[in-house]
Design an enzyme around this catalytic site. Structure first.
Site, PDB file in Angstrom:
ATOM      1  N   CYS A 198      -2.899   0.181   7.299  1.00 33.73           N
ATOM      2  CA  CYS A 198      -2.108   1.417   7.215  1.00 33.73           C
ATOM      3  C   CYS A 198      -2.398   2.347   8.394  1.00 33.73           C
ATOM      4  CB  CYS A 198      -2.358   2.109   5.885  1.00 33.73           C
ATOM      5  SG  CYS A 198      -1.761   1.121   4.492  1.00 33.73           S
ATOM      6  N   CYS A 240      -6.592   2.214   5.163  1.00 36.88           N
ATOM      7  CA  CYS A 240      -7.250   0.978   5.603  1.00 36.88           C
ATOM      8  C   CYS A 240      -6.832   0.662   7.042  1.00 36.88           C
ATOM      9  CB  CYS A 240      -6.846  -0.168   4.674  1.00 36.88           C
ATOM     10  SG  CYS A 240      -5.126  -0.672   4.866  1.00 36.88           S
ATOM     11  N   HIS A 267       0.839  -1.200   0.000  1.00 34.11           N
ATOM     12  CA  HIS A 267       0.000   0.000   0.000  1.00 34.11           C
ATOM     13  C   HIS A 267       0.877   1.255   0.000  1.00 34.11           C
ATOM     14  CE1 HIS A 267      -4.029  -1.783   1.644  1.00 34.11           C
ATOM     15  NE2 HIS A 267      -3.554  -2.462   0.625  1.00 34.11           N
ATOM     16  N   GLU A 287       0.811   3.991   1.694  1.00 28.02           N
ATOM     17  CA  GLU A 287       1.233   4.518   2.999  1.00 28.02           C
ATOM     18  C   GLU A 287       2.420   3.733   3.552  1.00 28.02           C
ATOM     19  OE1 GLU A 287      -1.769   3.600   1.975  1.00 28.02           O
ATOM     20  OE2 GLU A 287      -3.359   4.486   3.185  1.00 28.02           O
TER      21      GLU A 287
HETATM   22 ZN   LIG Z   1      -3.646   0.451   3.422  1.00 31.85          ZN
END
Ligand SMILES: [Zn+2]
Length: 155
Positions: free
Chosen positions: A86, A83, A53, A55
């Site tokens: 993260c 999410c 991801h 982040e």
């Molecule tokens: Zn995430």
């Protein structure tokens, strides 16, 4: 506020890199003392990795730059609400402030489903600002999924 928009534009630039790779366009930058110290964009499909991801990529780079896992006094800018994974990493890294472009009602954990950034039970809470360049961020997502549907129809 103007500064928030400036850095969100940098996060959007990152998201466009994901877009170019046919990844869901999510981008992130981390700022410390007026400087970008970490950038990341979603590479989940291309890397075949749940951890790829935007982040987490940015946190990894920022930590390398700071030579510390703690990112206190840093601000994280991300085009889409983080999410659960993260948001958890943001709390773990003790990031001071999070700035979000658009919300993610189906998966977001910075206010949509729950707000992991502001749980009094944890030892750290991050300040949160949402809706910075919201229209641009959400239009980018909508366009991506629209194109994806078109491509699937053609196949
Ligand atoms: Zn995430």
């Amino acid at each position: 506020m103007e500064l928030d928009e400036k850095y969100m534009r940098e996060a959007i630039k990152q998201a466009k890199k994901a877009y170019a790779l046919e990844e869901v366009p999510i981008g992130c930058v981390i700022v410390y003392d007026g400087k970008i110290i970490g950038r990341g964009y979603n590479r989940r499909t291309i890397d075949k990795n749940t951890l790829a991801h935007a982040e987490l990529q940015a946190i990894k780079k920022a930590s390398r730059k700071m030579d510390d896992w703690r990112l206190e006094d840093c601000t994280l800018y991300v085009t889409l609400e983080p999410c659960q994974m993260c948001s958890g990493a943001i709390v773990q890294a003790r990031i001071k402030r999070v700035v979000v472009g658009c919300m993610n009602p189906k998966a977001g954990c910075a206010g949509s489903i729950l707000n992991l950034l502001d749980m009094p039970e944890f030892n750290h809470q991050a300040e949160l600002t949402t809706g910075v360049l919201e229209t641009e961020c959400s239009e980018m997502m909508k366009q991506f999924f629209r194109e994806l549907r078109e491509k699937r129809k053609k196949k």
